[in-house]
Design an enzyme around this catalytic site. Structure first.
Site, PDB file in Angstrom:
ATOM      1  N   TYR A 122     -54.186  16.788  37.657  1.00 50.43           N
ATOM      2  CA  TYR A 122     -54.416  16.248  39.001  1.00 50.43           C
ATOM      3  C   TYR A 122     -54.151  17.301  40.075  1.00 50.43           C
ATOM      4  O   TYR A 122     -53.508  17.026  41.082  1.00 50.43           O
ATOM      5  CB  TYR A 122     -53.526  15.014  39.240  1.00 50.43           C
ATOM      6  CG  TYR A 122     -53.536  14.042  38.094  1.00 50.43           C
ATOM      7  CD1 TYR A 122     -54.674  13.302  37.796  1.00 50.43           C
ATOM      8  CD2 TYR A 122     -52.411  13.873  37.289  1.00 50.43           C
ATOM      9  CE1 TYR A 122     -54.694  12.415  36.724  1.00 50.43           C
ATOM     10  CE2 TYR A 122     -52.427  12.986  36.212  1.00 50.43           C
ATOM     11  CZ  TYR A 122     -53.571  12.265  35.939  1.00 50.43           C
ATOM     12  OH  TYR A 122     -53.586  11.404  34.885  1.00 50.43           O
ATOM     13  N   ASP A 138     -51.820  -2.665  25.625  1.00 49.48           N
ATOM     14  CA  ASP A 138     -51.646  -1.212  25.676  1.00 49.48           C
ATOM     15  C   ASP A 138     -50.159  -0.944  25.888  1.00 49.48           C
ATOM     16  O   ASP A 138     -49.649  -1.032  27.002  1.00 49.48           O
ATOM     17  CB  ASP A 138     -52.505  -0.633  26.812  1.00 49.48           C
ATOM     18  CG  ASP A 138     -52.345   0.874  26.935  1.00 49.48           C
ATOM     19  OD1 ASP A 138     -51.478   1.439  26.231  1.00 49.48           O
ATOM     20  OD2 ASP A 138     -53.070   1.477  27.746  1.00 49.48           O
TER      21      ASP A 138
HETATM   22  C1  PLP Z   1     -50.390   2.457  29.405  1.00 45.91           C
HETATM   23  C2  PLP Z   1     -51.006   3.801  29.137  1.00 45.91           C
HETATM   24  N1  PLP Z   1     -52.130   3.869  28.419  1.00 45.91           N
HETATM   25  C3  PLP Z   1     -52.703   5.050  28.134  1.00 45.91           C
HETATM   26  C4  PLP Z   1     -52.164   6.229  28.597  1.00 45.91           C
HETATM   27  C5  PLP Z   1     -52.848   7.530  28.277  1.00 45.91           C
HETATM   28  O1  PLP Z   1     -52.121   8.256  27.352  1.00 45.91           O
HETATM   29  P1  PLP Z   1     -52.374   9.831  27.187  1.00 45.91           P
HETATM   30  O2  PLP Z   1     -51.899  10.463  28.455  1.00 45.91           O
HETATM   31  O3  PLP Z   1     -51.572  10.208  25.983  1.00 45.91           O
HETATM   32  O4  PLP Z   1     -53.833  10.018  26.984  1.00 45.91           O
HETATM   33  C6  PLP Z   1     -51.000   6.195  29.355  1.00 45.91           C
HETATM   34  C7  PLP Z   1     -50.407   7.436  29.884  1.00 45.91           C
HETATM   35  O5  PLP Z   1     -49.592   7.442  30.772  1.00 45.91           O
HETATM   36  C8  PLP Z   1     -50.397   4.943  29.644  1.00 45.91           C
HETATM   37  O6  PLP Z   1     -49.286   4.852  30.379  1.00 45.91           O
END
Ligand code: PLP
Length: 448
Positions: free
Chosen positions: A21, A249
């Site tokens: 970013y 997630d």
């Molecule tokens: C809830 C959630 N899903 C997916 C991700 C993406 O993971 P990565 O950064 O390992 O691709 C994150 C990363 O912060 C997250 O907090």
């Protein structure tokens, strides 16, 4: 190539490396890390910083935990990598066994992906392929929540807050449906109206929806928001009614961050597919997982060749699997739950003490998560000065100064962290008459 001096490395970084970013024309300052250990990151000048955010929430057992480092070292002497297409190996099998032992029965078909975002992509593909196999190819959209963050790859961006940092890419993303962000906080008084928007979307669109995806209880990367567990119970019920799959997630929340092993335990409901990452390898190497219920997996495999269509090069990398096995073993070997309870109590009491601060709009705590929502943010320069003067690594974004420290953080270190957070609230308040510079993106919404 000769060993670089630190000055050479810094110059090369500035000339060639993209940071997350970040603009290359106006690059944000970066600290130079030379080593890490326990709760600390050491800088090139010898200064140690307490990592109050576990390096984006993954180094939960602290940095470079000996058992994980040792597991990687041992594994590297036998098998570093082999394609998972056509091969299997012991670290992957052990990891599958460990994961199925800690997950509820039935959530047991594991796809080992190479990052959190890819695990989310896999979960989405599983949901779509499930409906395809049932002869419902029109069910190819998802419902997600406003305020969500699911990653930075195209499929994961498309499920993240539609007005958030990925807005620039909206023309290349699939268009999903978004329910209003749950408004009732964790610990607040539940009202059914909080679920109305999700319920309406499901009533109106379930014929085209494959799955709902949420970060259970804690929306992290886009919102730092803790919502009511009843929302998840309702969601499970209504997804069942409509034959829509439910994806949790848990990349940020899973494996202890909220004080329970999984955030869904606070609500007592199970997903059809869960994603894990971050703490999975204890912050040492990248690995994530998308795990489907056996029922979902059986359906996916019941049509045509039955193949689930995903296969990244580094899938189930043995070094990463060995690290994950050691990280999961650590969760059995020390009282992380007791530690997280202690950290939660301390974050709650020390941050709540700032609730009356003129710059503090809200205080939120759960497990090893503590958030101050501010009215006025400190500048990037003020954040860096505070990091260096307090010795606490914080990376605020949006309107939030937050801590998600390693589970081994001591009481004294936790107080140092909350003191540094308070300092940022003070500095933000000093900026209250300065108009904020429009954010580049929410992650970097620290005014220049
Ligand atoms: C809830 C959630 N899903 C997916 C991700 C993406 O993971 P990565 O950064 O390992 O691709 C994150 C990363 O912060 C997250 O907090």
């Amino acid at each position: 190539m000769h060993t670089l001096t630190i000055a050479e490395a810094k110059a090369i970084d500035l000339a060639h490396l993209w940071h997350p970013y970040a603009s290359i024309q106006n690059p944000p300052p970066v600290c130079f890390a030379t080593s890490d250990h326990g709760t600390r990151i050491t800088l090139d000048n010898g200064q140690e910083l307490i990592d109050a955010i576990s390096s984006w929430w993954c180094a939960a057992h602290g940095h470079r935990p000996e058992p994980i480092v040792e597991a990687i070292r041992r594994q590297s002497e036998r098998l570093c990598h082999v394609m998972f297409g056509g091969f299997t190996h012991e670290p992957a099998a052990e990891l599958a066994s460990r994961l199925t032992n800690i997950l509820p029965p039935g959530l047991d078909r594991i796809f080992l992906a190479d990052s959190g975002s890819i695990a989310v992509e896999c979960a989405v593909k599983m949901a779509v392929q499930y409906h395809y196999a049932l002869g419902r190819p029109e069910r190819s959209r998802l419902i997600a929540l406003k305020g969500a963050y699911h990653g930075d790859t195209a499929g994961a961006m498309a499920l993240s807050d539609p007005d958030g940092m990925h807005v620039l890419f909206q023309n290349v993303m699939p268009h999903h449906l978004f329910a209003e962000q749950p408004a009732i906080p964790f610990g607040g008084e539940w009202q059914d109206s909080d679920f109305a928007s999700m319920e309406q979307l499901l009533d109106e669109h379930s014929g085209e929806v494959a799955a709902v995806i949420v970060e259970p209880l804690f929306q992290g990367g886009n919102a730092m928001w803790l919502y009511h567990p009843e929302y998840l119970r309702k969601l499970r019920q209504v997804c069942n009614q409509h034959g829509v799959l439910l994806i949790f997630d848990e990349i940020a929340t899973g494996l202890g961050r909220t004080g329970r092993r999984f955030a869904f335990e606070h609500a007592g409901v199970l997903p059809d597919i869960i994603t894990l990452g971050k703490i999975l390898t204890g912050g040492c190497i990248t690995l994530a997982a998308a795990i489907a219920s056996s029922q979902v997996a059986q359906v996916i495999s019941s049509r045509g060749s039955g193949a689930f269509m995903h296969g990244p090069t580094y899938m189930a990398n043995p070094l990463a699997c060995a690290a994950a096995n050691a990280s999961l073993q650590l969760l059995q070997d020390y009282d992380w739950q007791g530690n997280v309870r202690r950290i939660e109590a301390q974050l709650r009491s020390e941050l709540t003490a700032y609730a009356g601060h003129p710059n503090v709009a809200d205080v939120r705590c759960l497990g090893a998560i503590g958030v101050l929502e501010l009215r006025h943010m400190p500048t990037a320069k003020q954040v860096l000065e505070t990091v260096l003067s307090t010795g606490v690594w914080l990376r605020p974004f949006g309107n939030w100064v937050y801590a998600m420290p390693p589970f081994i953080t001591t009481a004294a270190e936790t107080t140092q962290i909350t003191d540094a957070m308070k300092r940022l609230a003070d500095l933000g308040w000093q900026n209250r008459d300065t108009p904020p510079v429009p954010p580049l993106d929410p992650i970097l919404d620290i005014h220049e």
